[in-house]
Scaffold this motif. Structure first.
Motif: not given
Length: 862
Positions: A312-318, A343-351, A377-382
């Motif tokens: 759902g949402a990111g964290t401080a670490a992610n 579905p889009v993995a980066a929208r499901q979080g965390p990233t 965590a999902v790799c947002a740079d991919f």
């Protein structure tokens, strides 16, 4: 008593004679007709209380025993199918109450009170008793013979081959397991030796983890399976479950570190629901000069990190991505809208904003997701911010769930190479079997090789699609980055059993091993294992790469197991055979509109089974064995490669395969292979289609929900009915053994030892531990300690074997079917662990479960 028994004998005899007459009319044995008549005559004599019944039955049993030995030799299971009923009926006839029933009453007395000794009773009972005793001795003697076994010792045949002096240093720590086959070479061999043949019997369960993911959920296809071989990196184990969760465990304790749910799309047209494994990209370590171009992979994962937040949402670490992610693909790909609303993995979080190392997870809805191994965590740079690759881009015939990658992808220093499975025999309008290579950093498409359009490997421009229905690669590929080649095991074009409309390009690469250039995706060489495949003889197993000393030279080799039982040993630089391959004549006469290849390739190293004959037929009793004999003569069978037919053809080996996706294990130091051949005959019957919509072969009615109607072959002239060749009581019609373990010297091409493997404890109504040799699916694993491990047999056990001789050294009962390939690693406590997944296999009906089990030798007190 005598009269009732007589009626029973008459009925059994007449049934046997009638079926025996049918068999004789088909060209089969006359024995059953004569035996039935003799049994009926025995019954008639029993009704008359004639002692001659005992003499006649003794003769019947004696002749039957001699006939059985003439047919099959002194081999217990084939003998038992022929003599068990006759032996039991003979025992009944010599019991005391039958003697009393046959004695004649005195004249003028009540029969129940006074009887006379019937003349000839004692000699008749003695003769029958003698034949029964002789039959029992024959049975006992057969218990100590195993005619199918090959005894030998690999160590005695060949001394160890030292590693080449110029061999590169290992890039994977000895105690780790970085790919499905431990490395991209697919050897399934570990250099660990703490567990050895001398101490393996001391293995104990160290820990067990249950995933909570068990087959049987709404929408599951029949073939929902837990086939994963976990990775071990650092002190982490990484695995995936049938319903696509990704899990990280502490390798020493089995405790969960993190879990990721890709939230796959629903209502999928799935034939298989499985995940055989994940793939790993190590973090790059800059060279001393700081030149990123010379960076080397770092084969370790970071220390344990907290489990990520819930989706759902990111964290401080992610942190969540600051820009909306786009769908994965190259610049050209992004010009096209996604074929499916995935579905889009980066929208499901965390990233994670970037992932120095990555795990790659193929999903059942047609994606490949990149995850951070530290925390899931999902790799947002991919994937242009999406964290994933969309495998539906440029794909024809879009149908959610009908295409995805069931096997782990190939990872190289710069590429992720992906194949996929299509629905077998559903229609002639399936997706493409294209092989695609993506940039490992960005997820952009680099090249695509489509066997239906093999010369054009540049990424497709907007608006174009890959060739529909072209042969696919659903199994595991191997890679040799030094040679710059990836080795792809290919299937054939649906429908599998009728190939009248295949193109020249499709024919060329079907059921082949194809070596593609890593830089361009172009074909360097290919080797076809079956010509014009009509038997679903896809190349099922990962090619195993190993350097072998042959002819005084060290040769880079590729060993390819096949469903039809061949082990092709090829030079992996050129595809040329290192062990002889000959073309042998094949049966002709395909179905209307089709043709058969005049010859088929056969390797000098082959586990091809002996051709079936009427004598090969088997059953629990002489009656169902007779039914199998009749079926054998009614079906078409001309040996291996008998074409499917409207009459119905016996396909042996069947499409279950002598070898399947589990492949083989290879010891690179000795050139030895540990193999697990399976033998099951199938029946393939073509059913003429009247239109492109009517269901022709769905015995259980229309499929539920979005599941596909398999084997209908919509668009082809024939549907296909395929099933194991079974007796009326549900046993294989061919005699056991059905499964073996076998040791091979790859350099000489010799099968040095071969032993039946597994019991029918979990296959029969009663838990009988008869070691008949049962089929298996799932692969073996070998270690430098001289021990091989295998859990794939269709009884719920994991077993250890002496690699040199095949002798079983240890076993443990599993809570479910173990149809996966074991692996081994070193824990933080310094102990070597053997890991086994026990979750069952839907197609084979083994017990479902969700267990991950680790075994180790007892810890030594400090």
């Amino acid at each position: 008593m005598a009269r009732v028994t007589g009626v029973l004998f008459i009925l059994l005899g007449l049934a046997l004679a009638a079926a025996g007459g049918w068999l004789l009319s088909l060209g089969g044995s006359v024995y059953y007709l004569l035996a039935g008549l003799a049994m009926a005559a025995t019954g008639a004599l029993l009704r008359r209380r004639s002692v001659a019944a005992l003499w006649l039955y003794a003769l019947l049993l004696l002749v039957s025993a001699a006939w059985a030995v003439w047919e099959v030799g002194v081999d217990w299971w084939p003998l038992a199918a022929r003599l068990d009923v006759l032996f039991v009926l003979g025992l009944w006839l010599v019991l005391p109450w039958m003697r009393r029933a046959l004695e004649q009453p005195r004249v003028g007395t009540r029969p129940s009170l006074t009887r006379t000794r019937t003349p000839g009773m004692a000699p008749a009972r003695g003769a029958l008793g003698f034949v029964l005793a002789a039959s029992a001795v024959l049975a006992v003697a057969s218990w100590f013979r195993n005619p199918q076994a090959i005894d030998g010792n690999l160590q005695a045949r060949a001394a160890a081959t030292p590693a080449a002096t110029d061999a590169p240093a290992p890039t994977i720590p000895p105690g780790e397991w970085h790919a499905y086959g431990r490395t991209g070479e697919g050897q399934r061999y570990s250099p660990l030796s703490q567990i050895a043949a001398t101490n393996v019997d001391g293995l104990k369960l160290a820990w067990e983890y249950q995933t909570g993911d068990v087959r049987g959920k709404p929408g599951d296809p029949e073939e929902t399976t837990f086939e994963v071989t976990p990775l071990k990196i650092g002190n982490r184990l990484f695995l995936c479950t049938p319903h696509q969760s990704v899990i990280a465990l502490d390798a020493t304790t089995g405790k969960q570190v993190w879990r990721f749910d890709p939230q796959i799309a629903g209502d999928l047209a799935l034939q298989h629901l499985t995940c055989r494994g994940l793939s790993y990209q190590a973090a790059a370590v800059p060279a001393a000069s700081g030149n990123a171009a010379t960076a080397q992979p770092q084969p370790a994962v970071a220390a344990a990190a907290p489990e990520p937040a819930r989706p759902g949402a990111g964290t401080a670490a992610n942190p969540a991505p600051t820009t909306a992610p786009t769908d994965a693909g190259s610049t050209q790909d992004n010009a096209n809208a996604s074929a499916l609303p995935l579905p889009v993995a980066a929208r499901q979080g965390p990233t994670a904003p970037s992932c120095p190392a990555k795990l790659f997870m193929p999903t059942a809805d047609g994606r490949v997701i990149a995850l951070n191994p530290d925390n899931g965590a999902v790799c947002a740079d991919f994937g242009r911010g999406s964290g994933q690759i969309d495998l539906w881009r440029h794909m024809p015939n879009v149908r959610p769930g009908a295409y995805y990658s069931t096997s782990p992808v190939v990872v190289t220093a710069r590429l992720v190479i992906v194949g996929g499975t299509v629905l077998d025999n559903a229609s002639t309008k399936e997706q493409s079997g294209v092989i695609r290579a993506f940039d490992i950093r960005t997820g952009d498409l680099v090249w695509n090789w489509d066997s239906g359009n093999p010369e054009d490997t540049a990424p497709l421009p907007p608006g174009r699609t890959y060739t529909p229905n072209s042969p696919n690669s659903w199994s595991i590929s191997s890679v040799d980055e030094t040679l710059g080649l990836v080795y792809i095991p290919m299937g054939n074009q649906p429908p599998d059993q009728w190939g009248g409309r295949r193109s020249e390009a499709v024919e060329r690469y079907s059921s082949s091993v194809v070596a593609l250039d890593l830089a361009t995706g172009r074909v360097r060489w290919h080797f076809q294992t079956v010509h014009h495949d009509l038997w679903d003889y896809d190349v099922p197993a990962q090619p195993t790469l190993v350097d072998l000393d042959m002819g005084g030279q060290r040769v880079p080799a590729l060993v390819q197991p096949t469903k039809q039982g061949e082990l092709f040993v090829l030079d992996r630089r050129t595809g040329q055979p290192l062990l002889p391959v000959t073309e042998v004549p094949a049966p002709q006469g395909a179905a209307e509109g089709d043709h058969t290849a005049p010859t088929q390739p056969r390797s000098a190293l082959s586990f091809e089974p002996a051709p079936l004959t009427e004598r090969s037929m088997w059953g629990a009793t002489m009656f169902d064995q007779l039914a199998c004999r009749i079926a054998f003569h009614r079906l078409r069978y001309e040996g291996r490669f008998t074409p499917p037919s409207e009459q119905g053809s016996i396909i042996y080996p069947g499409n279950f395969g002598v070898f399947n996706w589990g492949g083989i294990a290879v010891d690179p130091q000795h050139g030895w292979a540990f193999t697990t051949p399976t033998y099951l005959a199938f029946v393939s019957k073509l059913v003429r289609r009247h239109d492109e919509t009517t269901l022709m072969v769905q015995e259980g009615g229309p499929p539920k929900g979005s599941l596909p109607a398999l084997n209908e072959n919509f668009g082809a002239p024939f549907a296909a009915s395929m099933k194991p060749f079974m007796s009326p009581v549900g046993l294989p019609c061919q005699a056991p053994p059905w499964g073996y373990v076998a040791g091979v010297d790859l350099r000489s091409g010799q099968v040095v030892w071969k032993h039946r493997n597994g019991t029918v404890r979990d296959l029969s109504p009663l838990p009988l531990p008869f070691k008949m040799g049962v089929p298996g699916i799932g692969g073996p694993m070998m270690t430098a300690g001289g021990v091989a491990f295998y859990s794939g047999a269709l009884d719920n056990y994991v077993r250890a074997y002496d690699v040199r001789t095949g002798r079983q050294l240890w076993q443990d009962r599993l809570p479910a079917g173990g149809q996966a390939t074991p692996m081994t690693y070193t824990g933080e406590d310094g102990r070597q662990y053997v890991l086994v997944v026990a979750g069952g296999h839907g197609s084979t009906g083994t017990k479902p479960g969700d267990s991950v089990r680790a075994y180790a030798l007892p810890a030594v007190p400090q």
